[in-house]
Design a protein around this motif. Structure first.
Motif, PDB file in Angstrom:
ATOM      1  N   GLY A  69      24.942   1.877-138.650  1.00 38.87           N
ATOM      2  CA  GLY A  69      26.164   1.453-137.977  1.00 38.87           C
ATOM      3  C   GLY A  69      26.070   0.026-137.482  1.00 38.87           C
ATOM      4  O   GLY A  69      27.034  -0.749-137.605  1.00 38.87           O
ATOM      5  N   THR A 114      28.188  -3.054-139.546  1.00 41.70           N
ATOM      6  CA  THR A 114      29.230  -3.697-138.740  1.00 41.70           C
ATOM      7  C   THR A 114      28.894  -5.154-138.469  1.00 41.70           C
ATOM      8  O   THR A 114      29.782  -6.021-138.475  1.00 41.70           O
ATOM      9  CB  THR A 114      29.418  -2.932-137.412  1.00 41.70           C
ATOM     10  OG1 THR A 114      29.628  -1.542-137.694  1.00 41.70           O
ATOM     11  CG2 THR A 114      30.607  -3.467-136.644  1.00 41.70           C
ATOM     12  N   PHE A 132      31.014   7.060-144.128  1.00 43.99           N
ATOM     13  CA  PHE A 132      31.227   6.015-143.117  1.00 43.99           C
ATOM     14  C   PHE A 132      31.455   4.665-143.791  1.00 43.99           C
ATOM     15  O   PHE A 132      32.364   3.921-143.413  1.00 43.99           O
ATOM     16  CB  PHE A 132      30.012   5.963-142.192  1.00 43.99           C
ATOM     17  CG  PHE A 132      30.099   4.913-141.115  1.00 43.99           C
ATOM     18  CD1 PHE A 132      30.854   5.112-139.979  1.00 43.99           C
ATOM     19  CD2 PHE A 132      29.401   3.723-141.245  1.00 43.99           C
ATOM     20  CE1 PHE A 132      30.924   4.162-138.972  1.00 43.99           C
ATOM     21  CE2 PHE A 132      29.458   2.748-140.254  1.00 43.99           C
ATOM     22  CZ  PHE A 132      30.221   2.968-139.115  1.00 43.99           C
ATOM     23  N   TYR A 133      30.635   4.335-144.796  1.00 46.12           N
ATOM     24  CA  TYR A 133      30.781   3.059-145.496  1.00 46.12           C
ATOM     25  C   TYR A 133      32.129   2.944-146.192  1.00 46.12           C
ATOM     26  O   TYR A 133      32.656   1.843-146.372  1.00 46.12           O
ATOM     27  CB  TYR A 133      29.679   2.892-146.552  1.00 46.12           C
ATOM     28  CG  TYR A 133      28.281   2.797-146.022  1.00 46.12           C
ATOM     29  CD1 TYR A 133      28.011   2.425-144.715  1.00 46.12           C
ATOM     30  CD2 TYR A 133      27.193   3.086-146.846  1.00 46.12           C
ATOM     31  CE1 TYR A 133      26.718   2.344-144.237  1.00 46.12           C
ATOM     32  CE2 TYR A 133      25.891   3.006-146.381  1.00 46.12           C
ATOM     33  CZ  TYR A 133      25.661   2.644-145.076  1.00 46.12           C
ATOM     34  OH  TYR A 133      24.375   2.570-144.618  1.00 46.12           O
ATOM     35  N   TRP A 187      34.892   3.003-142.706  1.00 42.90           N
ATOM     36  CA  TRP A 187      34.716   2.087-141.584  1.00 42.90           C
ATOM     37  C   TRP A 187      35.139   0.652-141.881  1.00 42.90           C
ATOM     38  O   TRP A 187      35.789   0.020-141.014  1.00 42.90           O
ATOM     39  CB  TRP A 187      33.277   2.139-141.096  1.00 42.90           C
ATOM     40  CG  TRP A 187      33.001   1.302-139.881  1.00 42.90           C
ATOM     41  CD1 TRP A 187      32.134   0.257-139.776  1.00 42.90           C
ATOM     42  CD2 TRP A 187      33.607   1.441-138.586  1.00 42.90           C
ATOM     43  NE1 TRP A 187      32.148  -0.260-138.510  1.00 42.90           N
ATOM     44  CE2 TRP A 187      33.053   0.447-137.752  1.00 42.90           C
ATOM     45  CE3 TRP A 187      34.557   2.315-138.072  1.00 42.90           C
ATOM     46  CZ2 TRP A 187      33.419   0.300-136.426  1.00 42.90           C
ATOM     47  CZ3 TRP A 187      34.935   2.159-136.732  1.00 42.90           C
ATOM     48  CH2 TRP A 187      34.369   1.161-135.935  1.00 42.90           C
ATOM     49  N   VAL A 219      37.591  -1.505-139.526  1.00 45.16           N
ATOM     50  CA  VAL A 219      37.174  -2.786-138.942  1.00 45.16           C
ATOM     51  C   VAL A 219      38.178  -3.885-139.292  1.00 45.16           C
ATOM     52  O   VAL A 219      38.576  -4.680-138.421  1.00 45.16           O
ATOM     53  CB  VAL A 219      35.762  -3.169-139.431  1.00 45.16           C
ATOM     54  CG1 VAL A 219      35.420  -4.600-139.036  1.00 45.16           C
ATOM     55  CG2 VAL A 219      34.719  -2.220-138.855  1.00 45.16           C
ATOM     56  N   THR A 257      35.893   1.690-130.311  1.00 46.32           N
ATOM     57  CA  THR A 257      34.772   2.239-131.074  1.00 46.32           C
ATOM     58  C   THR A 257      34.007   3.264-130.261  1.00 46.32           C
ATOM     59  O   THR A 257      33.662   4.346-130.741  1.00 46.32           O
ATOM     60  CB  THR A 257      33.832   1.110-131.526  1.00 46.32           C
ATOM     61  OG1 THR A 257      34.575   0.157-132.301  1.00 46.32           O
ATOM     62  CG2 THR A 257      32.699   1.657-132.380  1.00 46.32           C
ATOM     63  N   VAL A 297      29.107  11.312-136.500  1.00 43.43           N
ATOM     64  CA  VAL A 297      29.473   9.908-136.661  1.00 43.43           C
ATOM     65  C   VAL A 297      29.297   9.114-135.374  1.00 43.43           C
ATOM     66  O   VAL A 297      29.274   7.872-135.393  1.00 43.43           O
ATOM     67  CB  VAL A 297      30.928   9.797-137.184  1.00 43.43           C
ATOM     68  CG1 VAL A 297      31.942  10.089-136.087  1.00 43.43           C
ATOM     69  CG2 VAL A 297      31.177   8.427-137.809  1.00 43.43           C
ATOM     70  N   LEU A 318      28.786   5.030-134.871  1.00 45.21           N
ATOM     71  CA  LEU A 318      29.732   4.255-134.073  1.00 45.21           C
ATOM     72  C   LEU A 318      29.062   3.580-132.883  1.00 45.21           C
ATOM     73  O   LEU A 318      29.465   2.481-132.480  1.00 45.21           O
ATOM     74  CB  LEU A 318      30.864   5.167-133.599  1.00 45.21           C
ATOM     75  CG  LEU A 318      31.802   5.660-134.711  1.00 45.21           C
ATOM     76  CD1 LEU A 318      32.742   6.739-134.182  1.00 45.21           C
ATOM     77  CD2 LEU A 318      32.595   4.506-135.306  1.00 45.21           C
ATOM     78  N   ALA A 335      27.679   0.604-134.348  1.00 48.28           N
ATOM     79  CA  ALA A 335      28.755  -0.344-134.636  1.00 48.28           C
ATOM     80  C   ALA A 335      29.193  -1.084-133.372  1.00 48.28           C
ATOM     81  O   ALA A 335      29.414  -2.309-133.389  1.00 48.28           O
ATOM     82  CB  ALA A 335      29.940   0.398-135.255  1.00 48.28           C
TER      83      ALA A 335
END
Length: 406
Positions: free
Chosen positions: A52, A56, A153-154, A157, A161, A178, A210, A214, A217
């Motif tokens: 994460g 990010t 997630f990839y 996210w 973003v 977030t 997740v 996060l 991130a």
């Protein structure tokens, strides 16, 4: 677990690779013998926080430079980094199962396709496969659930973003949003957990795991690696290393002492350990940290760089080379575990040298140019076409191997 492709102006953080090494070793020791490190499964949570943060950090740096995110380039780089090693693993696993334990081929079919489409975690949930209770020999691809969580997630996210950076101009509100999403995920885990029942559903679920990604991130938004500098006071350096050492000690103690069935883990413990992991990542990302230099020593850095391959190979090696009947113990078990550890590291090193690194440095484009018509094409297009060709070939091998032997 995989690391993001680094941008041209990004700073290499060897301490982060050292943390990857410790995390993957914790997971391996857990799978070798649950009694040696009953909390070794926490290594996956460390990887989630790392992923994460790094993803990010990469996305925000790209936005700062160009005012936009190149989604196509991001996802293509992810595919080039992840798919070749994964498909190689699956070809070898299918062939090994077909040769040595053909009675498991029927069961392997669903695991293979779930892995290909990065939905292994939900496949295990809907198939009601427990992570904790083992009935019969486990699937050699069962560990890919965590990669599925990361890939989901990839996929989503970067879009969130980009939307957030377009609509919300200030970084503070983005951090709060977030962390709010992370809190919802953590609350869902606590609500769904029923003491005394198998927690596999919440352990596998993207929605309930997740929060770790996060939290990482949110750290990237508050602690961007490109803005960290060695020009800090002696007091600040001391604070960094005290926080880092304390965080590392807490994680190591948790790996040693935590039990997979502890109610504490699912009622806030995994969240707290993710926050501790984030503190450690923050320290290791800082160029002024002495702990980062220690964690970035050559042996740990070497293992960390190859941690994705080590994670991929460790579980099939353990599953396919462990006795399925009565367990032996003592010296035999220790020797077998040592040989399994060496085997997965050697396989990962070979994969890194002959598959992952060449592809990351343009081997696909060069190969396509050599076998093509001689016309000049862009390197990205050449790489994309030959990556697709290689993936299709590997999938055909996997499909016919599974289909003809079930």
């Amino acid at each position: 677990m995989p690391e993001p492709i680094k941008a041209s102006n990004s700073r290499y953080m060897p301490g982060i690779d050292g943390l990857r090494a410790l995390a993957v070793l914790a997971v391996i020791i857990y799978h070798l013998n649950y009694n040696w490190a009953p909390g070794g499964l926490l290594g996956v949570g460390i990887f989630f926080v790392l992923s994460g943060y790094l993803i990010t950090d990469l996305l925000i740096a790209q936005w700062s430079r160009h005012g936009r995110l190149d989604m196509k380039d991001f996802w293509l780089r992810r595919a080039r980094r992840l798919l070749p090693a994964l498909l190689l693993l699956m070809v070898v696993v299918v062939m090994s199962v077909a040769l040595f334990v053909p009675e498991q081929m029927g069961r392997l079919r669903g695991d293979v396709w779930a892995a290909v489409f990065y939905v292994s975690n939900w496949w295990l949930v809907f198939s009601e496969v427990s992570y904790f209770e083992k009935f019969g020999p486990p699937s050699p691809l069962g560990h890919l659930w965590s990669l599925a969580v990361e890939e989901q997630f990839y996929l989503i996210w970067p879009l969130l973003v980009a939307l957030g950076l377009s609509v919300v101009k200030r970084r503070g509100p983005l951090v709060m949003l977030t962390l709010g999403l992370a809190a919802l995920s953590a609350i869902l885990m606590a609500v769904l957990y029923v003491p005394g029942e198998d927690p596999s559903r919440i352990y596998y679920g993207t929605d309930t795991r997740v929060f770790a990604l996060l939290i990482g991130a949110a750290l990237a938004m508050m602690w961007p690696s490109r803005k960290l500098t060695t020009n800090i006071s002696g007091k600040a350096r001391l604070t960094l290393d005290v926080v880092g050492a304390a965080s590392l000690a807490i994680l190591l103690l948790s790996i040693w002492k935590t039990n997979q069935y502890d109610d504490f883990l699912y009622q806030g413990g995994l969240v707290l350990l993710s926050l501790v992991s984030a503190l450690l990542v923050a320290v290791l990302a800082h160029p002024a940290s002495a702990l980062a230099k220690v964690m970035g020593c050559k042996p740990l850095k070497w293992l960390g760089v190859r941690s994705y391959g080590i994670y991929l190979w460790h579980y099939p090696v353990i599953v396919l080379t462990s006795p399925t009947g009565m367990e032996d113990g003592g010296v035999i078990a220790v020797v077998r575990a040592a040989l399994q550890l060496v085997a997965c590291i050697v396989l990962a090193a070979l994969s890194w040298k002959y598959v992952e690194e060449p592809i990351r440095h343009g081997a696909l484009g060069r190969l396509w140019a050599n076998v093509g018509s001689g016309k000049k094409r862009g390197a990205s297009k050449r790489s994309t076409r030959i990556l697709a060709t290689g993936c299709a070939f590997a999938l055909c091998v996997i499909y016919f191997g599974v289909a003809t032997l079930t």
